[in-house]
Enzyme design. Structure first.
Site, PDB file in Angstrom:
ATOM      1  N   TYR A 138       4.213   6.024  46.991  1.00 23.00           N
ATOM      2  CA  TYR A 138       5.149   4.963  46.575  1.00 23.00           C
ATOM      3  C   TYR A 138       5.463   4.097  47.785  1.00 23.00           C
ATOM      4  O   TYR A 138       5.726   4.611  48.870  1.00 23.00           O
ATOM      5  CB  TYR A 138       6.437   5.613  46.052  1.00 23.00           C
ATOM      6  CG  TYR A 138       7.505   4.617  45.641  1.00 23.00           C
ATOM      7  CD1 TYR A 138       7.607   4.196  44.319  1.00 23.00           C
ATOM      8  CD2 TYR A 138       8.400   4.105  46.571  1.00 23.00           C
ATOM      9  CE1 TYR A 138       8.573   3.283  43.933  1.00 23.00           C
ATOM     10  CE2 TYR A 138       9.373   3.183  46.192  1.00 23.00           C
ATOM     11  CZ  TYR A 138       9.451   2.775  44.873  1.00 23.00           C
ATOM     12  OH  TYR A 138      10.415   1.864  44.500  1.00 23.00           O
ATOM     13  N   GLU A 161       7.342  -3.691  44.418  1.00 23.55           N
ATOM     14  CA  GLU A 161       7.271  -2.238  44.238  1.00 23.55           C
ATOM     15  C   GLU A 161       5.842  -1.848  43.888  1.00 23.55           C
ATOM     16  O   GLU A 161       5.302  -2.307  42.880  1.00 23.55           O
ATOM     17  CB  GLU A 161       8.223  -1.792  43.130  1.00 23.55           C
ATOM     18  CG  GLU A 161       8.298  -0.283  43.000  1.00 23.55           C
ATOM     19  CD  GLU A 161       9.186   0.157  41.844  1.00 23.55           C
ATOM     20  OE1 GLU A 161       8.948  -0.292  40.697  1.00 23.55           O
ATOM     21  OE2 GLU A 161      10.107   0.944  42.092  1.00 23.55           O
TER      22      GLU A 161
END
Ligand code: ADP
Ligand code: MG
Length: 399
Positions: A119, A207
C-alpha cells in the site's frame, strides 16, 4: 474532484510511474477489441466507478455467487462474458453504500503475476500540515482494517515543503516496504514520481492499493485512486475534462453549479447557513436537540437572492427533509436579501415542511418584517439555541 482508475493510471504514467497497459471501454465490443492492444495471455476486466472494494463487490442484478467488479479473463470470450455481466449493472461495495453504483465504463488491463501487494498513498496529513507518504506492506486489503488491527504496520513520512522530495524520503519508503537492491531502487524512483504527480496536479490524495511486486521483480501500480483539490481546478482545465458527473451525487452536482458548498447527510433537518463554522455549529446544535442534519450547506458570504433560492430548492429536493432551519448572520450579506430569497423560494416550491429562520446582523429588522409579512408559516427564532429547539419541536409536532 475524483477520477476513475483508468484516468488516474494514464495520469500517473505521464509522470513516469509504472502502470500495466490498459484500454478503457464503454461497450462490450470495445472491451473485446481492447484485448488486441494488450500483450495477453491474461487480461483483467475492471469496473470503473468512483469507489473501491470492487474486487469483493457484488452486482445487484447477478446471483450472489457471481464474481465481483475485478475479473481475470484468459480469452476474448471470457472478456466478453465479464464485460456483458458488468456493464449497465449495479455494483455494491463497502464504499458505495447499499445503493451501489451503476457501471458505465470498463478498463481492460494486462493481467500480471503478483508476488506481493503493498500500500502506498500520498495525502495531505492534517497532523503535520504537510504532504505525507503513507506506506504499508499490507496491501491489497482495505487499509482501514490494517489501521485498526495492526497500526504498527502503517508508516507515515511527511515531506517538508521547503525541501520538497529528498532521496531520504525514497529510502524511507523502500525501507518501510522491506525492499532491497533493485526493488528498493524502483520504490525510491516511484515515490519521487508519485510526489511529482501529486504536486503537479494539485492532488488531495493519490492512493495506490495494491502497489504490486510482480513475479519478474517489477514494481507496478495495479490500482490507483486520485482526488484533486477542487479549489485548484481552475488552473487545470485538462483535468476538469476528466470529471464524470454521473459519478457525483445529483444534489451536490446541482449545488456546485451555484457555487454552493453542499454535502448530503443522513438526517431529517435541512440546514441553510452562511459560513462553514456557523454551519458546523448549527449541525451540532441540531444533534444536541435530538435530531440529525440532512445536509451541510454553506451559502457563502456574498450570496445573491438567486443563490439562496437555488439552495432552498436543493434542500427541498431531498425527500428525507422533514423541516428546514435557516441560520444566517448578515454581515456581508444583508438579512433583507436573505429574507426575500427565502420567501421567493418558499412560494416557488410550495413549502410543505416547517421552516424556522434565525436572522441576525445587518438590516435584521427589515428581514424579520419581510418574513412576518410574507403570509407564509415561517417560525422566527431569536438565537441559535432557540432555533434548534423550535425546528425539532415543529418537526415532531408535524409527525
Ligand atoms: P478494488 O480495490 O476496487 O477491489 P483493485 O484494482 O485493487 O480493485 O483489484 C483488486 C485485486 O485484484 C487486487 O488486489 C489484485 O490482487 C487484483 N488485480 C487488480 N489488477 C490486477 C492486474 N492487472 N493483474 C492481476 N491482478 C490484478
Ligand atoms: Mg484496490
Amino acid at each position: 474532484m475524483n477520477i476513475h482508475e483508468y484516468q488516474a493510471k494514464e495520469l500517473l504514467a505521464k509522470f513516469g510511474v509504472p502502470v500495466p497497459a490498459g484500454v478503457a471501454a464503454m461497450s462490450v465490443e470495445e472491451a473485446v477489441a481492447a484485448t488486441k492492444q494488450l500483450p495477453g495471455p491474461l487480461y483483467v476486466v475492471k469496473a470503473q466507478i468512483h469507489a473501491g472494494g470492487r474486487g469483493k463487490g457484488k452486482f445487484k442484478e447477478l446471483p450472489p455467487e457471481a464474481k465481483g467488479g475485478v475479473r481475470l479473463a484468459k480469452t476474448e470470450e471470457e472478456v466478453r462474458t465479464a464485460a456483458s455481466e458488468m456493464l449497465g449493472n449495479t455494483l455494491v461495495t463497502i464504499q458505495t453504500g447499499p445503493a451501489g453504483k451503476q457501471v458505465n465504463r470498463l478498463y481492460v488491463t494486462d493481467g500480471v503475476d503478483i508476488a506481493k501487494e503493498f500500500y502506498l498513498a500520498l495525502l495531505v496529513d492534517r497532523a503535520s500540515g504537510r504532504v505525507a507518504f503513507v506506506v504499508s506492506t499490507e496491501g491489497g486489503m482495505d487499509i482501514e482494517t490494517v489501521a485498526h488491527d495492526t497500526p504498527e504496520k502503517i508508516h507515515t513520512f511527511a515531506v517538508d515543503p521547503a525541501t520538497g522530495f529528498m532521496p531520504h524520503h525514497g529510502r524511507a519508503v523502500a525501507n518501510a516496504l522491506g525492499l532491497k537492491g533493485d526493488l528498493a531502487k524502483q520504490a525510491e524512483s516511484l515515490a519521487a514520481k508519485v510526489y511529482d504527480a501529486f504536486l503537479g496536479t494539485d492532488a488531495s490524495q493519490i492512493e495506490i492499493n495494491p502497489l504490486a511486486v510482480t513475479d519478474d521483480g517489477k514494481l507496478l501500480v495495479l490500482d490507483a485512486k486520485v482526488g484533486f483539490d477542487s479549489n485548484a481546478m481552475f488552473r487545470h482545465k485538462d483535468l476538469m475534462e476528466l470529471r464524470d458527473e454521473t459519478e457525483e451525487d445529483p444534489m451536490e452536482l446541482e449545488a456546485s453549479k451555484y457555487d454552493l458548498a453542499y454535502i448530503k447527510l443522513d438526517g431529517d433537518i435541512g440546514c441553510m447557513v452562511n459560513g462553514a463554522g456557523l454551519a458546523m455549529a448549527t449541525m451540532d446544535i441540531i444533534k444536541l436537540n435530538g435530531m440529525f442534519p440532512a445536509n451541510f450547506l454553506d451559502v457563502g458570504g456574498g450570496a445573491s437572492k438567486e443563490k439562496v433560492t437555488a439552495a432552498f430548492k436543493i434542500i427541498l429536493s431531498d425527500p428525507a427533509v422533514k423541516g428546514i432551519l435557516v441560520n444566517i448572520f448578515g454581515g456581508i450579506m444583508r438579512c433583507d436579501i436573505i429574507a426575500e430569497g427565502i420567501v421567493a423560494a418558499a412560494k416557488e416550491v410550495n413549502l410543505s415542511v416547517p421552516l424556522v429562520v434565525r436572522l441576525e446582523g445587518t438590516n435584521v429588522q427589515q428581514g424579520k418584517d419581510i418574513l412576518a409579512n410574507s403570509g407564509l408559516a415561517i417560525v422566527p427564532a431569536n438565537d441559535l439555541g432557540d432555533a434548534a429547539k423550535k425546528i425539532v419541536a415543529e418537526v415532531q409536532k408535524a409527525a
